[in-house]
Design a protein around this motif. Structure first.
Motif, PDB file in Angstrom:
ATOM      1  N   ALA A 152      -3.419  78.270  22.781  1.00 44.20           N
ATOM      2  CA  ALA A 152      -3.355  77.005  23.530  1.00 44.20           C
ATOM      3  C   ALA A 152      -4.740  76.626  24.077  1.00 44.20           C
ATOM      4  O   ALA A 152      -5.172  75.477  23.961  1.00 44.20           O
ATOM      5  N   VAL A 153      -5.440  77.595  24.646  1.00 43.40           N
ATOM      6  CA  VAL A 153      -6.784  77.333  25.186  1.00 43.40           C
ATOM      7  C   VAL A 153      -7.718  76.922  24.044  1.00 43.40           C
ATOM      8  O   VAL A 153      -8.473  75.944  24.143  1.00 43.40           O
ATOM      9  N   PHE A 154      -7.635  77.673  22.956  1.00 45.19           N
ATOM     10  CA  PHE A 154      -8.483  77.414  21.780  1.00 45.19           C
ATOM     11  C   PHE A 154      -8.272  75.978  21.293  1.00 45.19           C
ATOM     12  O   PHE A 154      -9.225  75.262  20.967  1.00 45.19           O
ATOM     13  N   GLN A 155      -7.009  75.552  21.270  1.00 45.31           N
ATOM     14  CA  GLN A 155      -6.696  74.192  20.811  1.00 45.31           C
ATOM     15  C   GLN A 155      -7.192  73.144  21.802  1.00 45.31           C
ATOM     16  O   GLN A 155      -7.683  72.087  21.408  1.00 45.31           O
ATOM     17  N   VAL A 165     -16.363  73.757  30.871  1.00 48.60           N
ATOM     18  CA  VAL A 165     -15.095  74.295  31.376  1.00 48.60           C
ATOM     19  C   VAL A 165     -15.279  74.849  32.784  1.00 48.60           C
ATOM     20  O   VAL A 165     -16.157  75.660  33.034  1.00 48.60           O
ATOM     21  N   GLU A 166     -14.410  74.391  33.684  1.00 44.95           N
ATOM     22  CA  GLU A 166     -14.455  74.859  35.064  1.00 44.95           C
ATOM     23  C   GLU A 166     -13.509  76.038  35.251  1.00 44.95           C
ATOM     24  O   GLU A 166     -13.794  76.981  35.973  1.00 44.95           O
ATOM     25  N   ARG A 167     -12.350  75.970  34.613  1.00 44.33           N
ATOM     26  CA  ARG A 167     -11.376  77.064  34.743  1.00 44.33           C
ATOM     27  C   ARG A 167     -10.396  77.059  33.595  1.00 44.33           C
ATOM     28  O   ARG A 167     -10.185  76.033  32.919  1.00 44.33           O
ATOM     29  N   ILE A 168      -9.825  78.236  33.380  1.00 45.40           N
ATOM     30  CA  ILE A 168      -8.768  78.385  32.383  1.00 45.40           C
ATOM     31  C   ILE A 168      -7.549  78.919  33.117  1.00 45.40           C
ATOM     32  O   ILE A 168      -7.652  79.886  33.885  1.00 45.40           O
ATOM     33  N   VAL A 169      -6.407  78.272  32.908  1.00 41.13           N
ATOM     34  CA  VAL A 169      -5.177  78.710  33.568  1.00 41.13           C
ATOM     35  C   VAL A 169      -4.194  79.135  32.482  1.00 41.13           C
ATOM     36  O   VAL A 169      -3.830  78.329  31.617  1.00 41.13           O
ATOM     37  N   ILE A 170      -3.799  80.403  32.501  1.00 41.22           N
ATOM     38  CA  ILE A 170      -2.786  80.833  31.540  1.00 41.22           C
ATOM     39  C   ILE A 170      -1.461  80.968  32.282  1.00 41.22           C
ATOM     40  O   ILE A 170      -1.426  81.354  33.451  1.00 41.22           O
ATOM     41  N   THR A 171      -0.381  80.614  31.611  1.00 44.51           N
ATOM     42  CA  THR A 171       0.921  80.646  32.272  1.00 44.51           C
ATOM     43  C   THR A 171       1.652  81.946  31.953  1.00 44.51           C
ATOM     44  O   THR A 171       1.407  82.582  30.933  1.00 44.51           O
ATOM     45  N   ALA A 172       2.567  82.298  32.862  1.00 40.24           N
ATOM     46  CA  ALA A 172       3.394  83.497  32.703  1.00 40.24           C
ATOM     47  C   ALA A 172       4.835  83.099  32.968  1.00 40.24           C
ATOM     48  O   ALA A 172       5.104  82.372  33.932  1.00 40.24           O
ATOM     49  N   SER A 173       5.738  83.558  32.127  1.00 42.63           N
ATOM     50  CA  SER A 173       7.149  83.222  32.375  1.00 42.63           C
ATOM     51  C   SER A 173       7.639  83.932  33.629  1.00 42.63           C
ATOM     52  O   SER A 173       8.549  83.475  34.297  1.00 42.63           O
ATOM     53  N   GLY A 174       7.025  85.093  33.922  1.00 39.19           N
ATOM     54  CA  GLY A 174       7.524  85.919  35.027  1.00 39.19           C
ATOM     55  C   GLY A 174       8.392  87.055  34.497  1.00 39.19           C
ATOM     56  O   GLY A 174       8.728  87.975  35.236  1.00 39.19           O
ATOM     57  N   GLY A 175       8.745  86.987  33.217  1.00 42.87           N
ATOM     58  CA  GLY A 175       9.474  88.097  32.588  1.00 42.87           C
ATOM     59  C   GLY A 175      10.886  88.263  33.115  1.00 42.87           C
ATOM     60  O   GLY A 175      11.418  87.423  33.848  1.00 42.87           O
ATOM     61  N   ALA A 176      11.487  89.380  32.736  1.00 39.94           N
ATOM     62  CA  ALA A 176      12.903  89.625  33.009  1.00 39.94           C
ATOM     63  C   ALA A 176      13.221  89.656  34.508  1.00 39.94           C
ATOM     64  O   ALA A 176      14.335  89.347  34.912  1.00 39.94           O
TER      65      ALA A 176
END
Ligand code: NAD
Ligand code: MG
Length: 389
Positions: A152-155, A165-176
């Motif tokens: 997603a970041v690459f795209q 680029v100032e920042r990169i935010v990656i998301t997390a589902s939070g898991g089980a």
């Protein structure tokens, strides 16, 4: 025809890659398929796709693989050296989808031949980021990220200057366990940790998602792949898993990548890059989705994120230690030897011990040094586990 190989062909990512290839079999000349010990699946795919060679990791399933491939024209081989040799066979595109640090030597072998490596095996970037990136540079090879956040970041960066680029935010589902009370996490079972709310993945990454070690690995992966300062990398909990990452630029714009939680998107993007082709993934109905939500990650619940920050600050071989200790702690949890919440303590102990032994300062770019630190770390975890009884 494009010559392609798939390392870890029998796993979740490997099978999704094969699913895409089967849709256009005339376009690909399959060179090598490798697996761990699922000889039946590997032999079936190798025959269907007319691969040149199929390799299992374990000697225990070599006889079965040879029997299944007898008379098919597909060569059979076995063991880690044969897997790296398979990765060295000339190919235009190689999928790196072995789970764990075991994916590093074949990934390196693939890069040394100057190929395009689609990298799902995040552990190799965590364990040996600078070495892997330098190897690709020196060989004129291309690494394309397959982890959904990094794809997603690459795209989002296509046509952009990384300097903006100032920042990169990656998301997390939070898991089980994202909605479980903290107290209950201590007694979480293997079965409970092995089911993911949004993604169907291999067991190890699914448990890593529940503990957030997966996101911790991905923070480090972001630093290594994009070469961005750790202070500019954030993780945010996004339970719907529809935004995979966001890139913030100096002008305040935040570019989000939105898509269904289906790895065939990221795999297909890497397969067809730099083009975009039709992919068999669901199209989102935004009105039906209605709302996207976000929350800050709770570090008390997920110490892995704090540990990843410490690892990024320390540099040297601490990524190697972090990954190896995490793998060993995960083995112990899967074997029923420790509880779910014990894993982070074991990794924290290994980081402290190995750092005291000089791991923090030894940043030599050699595969041997890295594999040696990986082994020493796993030994340290074994000792620690024996000590606690
Ligand atoms: P998986 O467990 O389903 O498959 C792993 C593959 O590696 C299998 O083919 C297995 O046989 C093989 N393998 C395991 N141990 C091996 C060893 N020691 N030597 C050689 N081969 C071995 O795992 P997966 O979910 O497909 O994940 C593969 C990689 O992709 C991991 O690095 C994971 O973190 C990453 N990834 C996966 C997903 C996903 O949706 N599954 C998403 C993002 C990143
Ligand atoms: Mg991911």
């Amino acid at each position: 025809m494009r010559r392609i190989s798939i390392l870890g062909a029998t796993g979740s990512i490997g099978q999704s890659t094969i699913d895409l290839i089967r849709r256009d079999p005339g376009a690909y000349d399959v060179v090598a398929l490798t697996g761990g010990c699922n000889a039946a699946q590997l032999a079936k795919d190798a025959k269907d796709l007319r691969a040149d060679v199929a390799v299992v990791d374990s000697a225990d399933c070599y006889a079965e693989l040879k029997d299944l491939l007898a008379g098919s024209g597909v060569e059979a081989a076995c063991g880690p050296v044969a897997i790296a040799d398979a990765a060295r066979r000339p190919a235009d595109w190689i999928m790196s989808a072995i789970v764990g640090a075991a994916g590093l030597p074949p990934g390196m072998a693939a890069l040394e031949q100057g190929t395009t490596l689609a990298l799902a095996n995040k552990e190799s970037l965590v364990t040996a980021g600078p070495l892997l990136m330098a190897t690709a540079r020196d060989a004129g090879a291309t690494i394309l990220p397959v982890d959904s956040e990094h794809s997603a970041v690459f795209q989002a960066l296509v046509g952009e200057d990384i300097a903006a680029v100032e920042r990169i935010v990656i998301t997390a589902s939070g898991g089980a366990f994202r909605d479980w009370p903290l107290e209950r996490l201590r007694t979480a079972t293997l079965d409970e940790a092995s089911s993911h709310p949004n993604w169907a993945m291999g067991q190890r990454i699914t448990i890593d998602s529940a503990s957030m070690f997966n996101k911790a690995l991905e923070l480090i992966e972001t630093k290594e792949f994009f070469g961005i300062d750790p202070d500019r990398i954030e993780a945010i909990v996004h339970p719907e898993s529809l935004i995979h990452a966001l890139v913030g630029f100096h002008d305040g714009a935040l570019m989000a990548h939105v898509g269904p939680p289906d790895m065939r998107h990221a795999i297909g993007y890497a397969l067809h890059w730099p083009d975009r082709r039709h992919l068999p993934v669901a199209r989102l109905d935004l009105a039906q989705i209605g709302a996207l939500t976000f929350r800050a990650p709770d570090e008390a619940r997920w110490p892995a994120l704090r540990l990843a920050r410490e690892v990024m600050a320390a540099g040297g071989l601490m990524g190697t230690v972090f990954n190896a200790a995490k793998e060993a702690a995960l083995d112990a949890f899967i074997a029923g030897r420790i509880g779910f919440m014990d894993m982070s303590g074991i990794v924290e102990d290994a980081l402290a011990t190995m750092s005291a032994q000089g791991g923090q300062h030894n940043a030599a770019l050699s595969l041997d040094t890295i594999m040696d630190m990986d082994r020493q770390t796993r030994l340290r975890v074994t000792e620690h586990l024996e000590h606690r009884g």
